[in-house]
Design an enzyme around this catalytic site. Structure first.
Site, mmCIF file in Angstrom:
data_model
loop_
_atom_site.group_PDB
_atom_site.id
_atom_site.type_symbol
_atom_site.label_atom_id
_atom_site.label_comp_id
_atom_site.label_asym_id
_atom_site.label_seq_id
_atom_site.Cartn_x
_atom_site.Cartn_y
_atom_site.Cartn_z
ATOM 1 N N GLY A 132 12.591 6.221 11.418
ATOM 2 C CA GLY A 132 13.732 6.182 10.474
ATOM 3 C C GLY A 132 13.957 5.247 9.468
ATOM 4 O O GLY A 132 14.908 5.049 8.705
ATOM 5 N N GLU A 186 6.924 -2.263 1.971
ATOM 6 C CA GLU A 186 5.823 -2.899 2.331
ATOM 7 C C GLU A 186 4.664 -2.567 1.223
ATOM 8 O O GLU A 186 3.631 -1.968 1.127
ATOM 9 C CB GLU A 186 4.870 -2.387 3.604
ATOM 10 C CG GLU A 186 3.990 -3.183 4.148
ATOM 11 C CD GLU A 186 4.275 -4.520 4.348
ATOM 12 O OE1 GLU A 186 4.596 -5.519 3.311
ATOM 13 O OE2 GLU A 186 4.407 -4.832 5.789
ATOM 14 N N GLY A 194 9.637 -1.331 13.281
ATOM 15 C CA GLY A 194 9.683 -0.411 14.443
ATOM 16 C C GLY A 194 8.638 0.709 14.345
ATOM 17 O O GLY A 194 7.756 0.811 13.388
#
Length: 576
Positions: free
Chosen positions: A376, A501, A371
Site C-alpha cells: 500500500g 525511490e 514494507g
C-alpha cells in the site's frame, strides 16, 4: 414507438445544441440553400417552355440566356450555402472535440485505471469524426433535399395531381425497406465504434512499449492480438458494407420502377393529348429532384444512426464526475504537519488496499514508507497527490482536510520525483517548465539545472535547453532523466516532496550524483519517501512499515530493527 424514437435522439440533439451553433453562418447557409433549391425548381418549368415551343425558327435566345443565368446563379448559391453549412458542421465538431478533450484531461486517475489511453483517444477523434461527417456532409444535403422535395411536390400537384399521387407511392415503400436496415446499422455501428476504440487502445499500448515488445520477442504475440483486432474490425466493416450494398440497389430498384411507371403513364397521356411533351419532361426532371434527395436521406439516416451510437459513448464520458475543479480554498502549506486519520481505501469492492491507516508527519522532516511489495506504499502517495479519495477517514494538512483545498493550490505545492521519471516528448526546456503557465527565463532554468547537477550534461548538447528528449525522454539516460525531474521539482519549489525511490534503477555513478541532488532538494522540506532499499532511509526521521494495507510499525531505523521482526529481517538481508 414515435415517442421512444424522439427520446433516443434527444441526447444527440442536446449535445449538438450545447456546442453553440454559429447562428449567422447557419442562417445564411439555410437561406442560401432555400434560394438555391427554389431556383433549381424553376429549371424544369423553363425546360418545359423550351421543349413545348421547340423548333429552330422559334428558338428563343432570351429563354436560353435565362436558363444559362439560372444555372450559374444556382451553382454559385449552392457552393456558398454548402460551404457555410459545412463551416457550421466543422465548428460544431471542433467545439465537441474541445469539450471532450477538456473533459478527458479533467477526469480522475481512476478513470484511466479502467480505460486504455487509446480508447479515450478514439472517443475524441473517431467518434467525433462520425458526428463531423453527419453534420458537415450529410446534414446540408438533408436540408436542401427536404426543401427540394417539398417544392417539387407542390409544383407537381399543381401540374398534375394524379401522376404526383402515383409517384408518391414510392415513399411508404422506401420507409418500409429502410427502417429495419437502419436499426441493424445502428447495432453494427455500436459494435464497430467499441471495437475501434479497443483496437486503438491495443495499438497505442504496443507502440508506446515497443522496446519491451522487442526485448521480449513478443512480436508474434502482438501480431496475433493485432490481426485478431483487425479481423474483428473487418467483420463489422463487412456487416456495414452488406447493409450499404443492400440500400443502394434497393433504392435504384424503387427509382427505376417508379421512373418506368411515370414514363409509361406519361407517354400514354401525351399520346392522348392530355399532357404536353414539355410537361412530361418537366415532370421527369421534378421526379429526379425528389428521388435524388431520397437517396441522400437513406445515407443521412444511416449516418445518423452511427452518429447516435458515437454520441452515446461521448455522453457517457461527458457525464462522468471530474476531479475537483477550481473550488476550494487557497492555502499556504509551509510548516504544516500532515496527518492521516483512520484512512480506508480500495480500488474495487473486492479487495481493500489500506485499512485504518493513521500517522502524523511533522513539517520539515523525512518520513519513509517500507514494507513488502503490494502493501500500500504507492497508494499512500496516490492519496497524497489526490489522484484518489479515501473511502473512509481523512487526510489533513494542519487542521484543514486536503480535499477542502483547491486541487491547483495543493498540487502546485507538491513535488514528485518518481523512479521512472516520466517526460513528455519535446525539449528539455519544455520538460522543465511543464505545467507552469508563467514565462521562465533561461537564467532561472540554468540555475535549477545546476542545483540538480544537470547543468553539465545539458551544456554538452549542441542545442542545450532546446535539445529534443524523444518520446518519454528516450534520448536521455536514466540518470539524466532523474536530474531533469529533480530540476523540475526545484523550479516549483515544493513545500512537500514525494520520492518513489528515485535512485533505485540507476548505476552507482549516476546514483551518487542523483542522491546529492535529492539531498539538496530535501533540505527544509517535508519529505515522503517510498523505500525499496533500506540503505537510502536509515537516516529518516520516521519509518512507517506497511504490510497488507496496515501499519505494523513506526519508528526510526534503530527502533524498528530492535522492535519489528519483519523490518529486522529486511535489514539483515539488505544491510549485512
Amino acid at each position: 414507438m414515435e415517442d421512444q424514437s424522439k427520446n433516443t435522439f434527444k441526447p444527440f440533439i442536446s449535445l449538438i445544441l450545447a456546442t453553440k451553433i454559429p447562428k449567422l453562418a447557419f442562417t445564411i447557409g439555410i437561406i442560401g440553400s432555400l434560394i438555391t433549391t427554389l431556383v433549381g425548381l424553376s429549371i424544369p418549368l423553363l425546360t418545359r417552355e423550351m421543349v413545348d415551343g421547340f423548333s429552330v425558327e422559334a428558338m428563343s435566345i432570351t429563354l436560353i440566356v435565362i436558363i444559362v443565368v439560372v444555372f450559374i446563379v444556382r451553382a454559385a448559391l449552392d457552393a456558398m450555402s454548402r460551404y457555410l453549412l459545412a463551416y457550421v458542421g466543422q465548428n460544431i465538431v471542433a467545439r465537441l472535440r474541445e469539450r471532450m478533450l477538456l473533459k478527458v484531461i479533467r477526469l480522475p486517475v481512476s478513470y484511466f485505471d479502467r480505460k486504455t489511453s487509446g480508447e479515450s483517444v478514439s472517443r475524441i477523434v473517431n467518434d467525433t469524426g462520425v458526428v463531423k461527417d453527419l453534420i458537415s456532409q450529410h446534414f446540408p444535403q438533408f436540408i436542401t433535399g427536404i426543401i427540394s422535395i417539398i417544392g417539387a411536390v407542390i409544383i407537381l400537384i399543381i401540374m398534375d395531381w394524379k401522376m404526383t399521387v402515383l409517384m408518391l407511392t414510392v415513399v411508404p415503400v422506401t420507409i418500409f425497406i429502410m427502417r429495419p436496415l437502419g436499426k441493424k446499422m445502428r447495432k453494427i455501428s455500436h459494435g464497430l465504434q467499441d471495437e475501434t476504440a479497443q483496437f486503438s487502445g491495443k495499438i497505442t499500448q504496443t507502440i508506446s512499449e515497443v522496446r519491451l515488445m522487442k526485448a521480449s520477442n513478443a512480436e508474434k504475440a502482438e501480431e496475433q492480438k493485432g490481426t485478431e483486432g483487425i479481423s474483428n474490425l473487418l467483420a463489422y466493416g463487412l456487416k456495414e458494407s452488406r447493409i450499404l450494398a443492400l440500400i443502394g440497389p434497393l433504392m435504384q430498384l424503387v427509382i427505376m420502377g417508379i421512373l418506368v411507371v411515370i414514363i409509361g403513364y406519361g407517354g400514354i397521356r401525351v399520346a392522348e393529348g392530355t399532357m404536353t411533351t414539355g410537361s412530361l419532361v418537366a415532370f421527369i426532371l421534378y421526379l429526379f429532384q425528389i428521388i435524388m434527395p431520397l437517396t441522400v436521406f437513406t445515407m443521412f439516416f444511416t449516418q445518423l444512426q452511427k452518429a447516435k451510437g458515437a454520441t452515446e459513448r461521448m455522453i457517457e464520458i461527458l457525464e462522468l464526475e471530474e476531479e475537483q475543479g477550481p473550488d476550494g480554498i487557497e492555502m499556504e502549506i509551509t510548516n504544516q504537519p500532515v496527518r492521516f486519520e483512520n484512512v480506508f481505501f480500495s480500488y474495487n469492492e473486492e479487495e481493500s488496499v489500506l485499512q485504518n491507516v493513521s500517522f502524523e508527519v511533522q513539517p520539515g522532516t523525512m518520513v519513509a514508507f517500507a514494507g513488502p511489495s503490494g502493501g500500500g506504499k504507492t497508494t499512500v502517495f496516490g492519496l497524497l497527490e489526490r489522484f484518489y479519495e479515501p473511502q473512509e477517514g481523512r487526510i489533513l494538512i494542519g487542521n484543514a482536510p486536503i480535499n477542502e483545498i483547491s486541487l491547483a493550490s495543493w498540487r502546485s505545492q507538491i513535488g514528485y520525483v518518481s523512479q521512472d521519471s516520466p517526460m513528455v516528448a519535446g525539449t528539455i526546456r519544455e520538460n522543465l517548465t511543464y505545467g507552469i503557465e508563467t514565462d521562465i527565463d533561461d537564467e532561472r532554468l540554468w540555475g535549477v539545472a545546476k542545483m540538480a547537477y544537470a547543468e553539465q550534461f545539458i551544456q554538452q548538447f549542441p542545442n542545450g535547453l532546446d535539445t529534443e528528449v524523444g518520446e518519454r525522454g528516450i534520448k536521455l539516460s536514466g540518470g539524466q532523466r532523474q536530474r531533469i525531474a529533480i530540476a523540475r521539482a526545484f523550479l516549483r519549489d515544493p513545500k512537500i516532496l514525494m520520492m518513489d525511490e528515485a535512485t533505485a534503477s540507476l548505476d552507482s555513478q549516476s546514483e551518487k550524483i542523483v542522491q546529492q541532488a535529492l539531498t539538496r532538494l530535501m533540505e527544509g522540506r517535508t519529505t515522503f519517501v517510498i523505500a525499496h532499499r533500506l540503505s537510502t532511509i536509515v537516516n529518516a526521521d520516521k519509518i512507517i512499515f506497511i504490510e497488507k494495507g496496515e501499519i505494523t510499525g513506526v519508528g526510526t531505523h534503530k527502533e524498528l530493527v530492535n522492535g519489528h521482526a519483519l523490518y529486522r529481517e529486511f535489514a539483515e538481508q539488505q544491510l549485512t
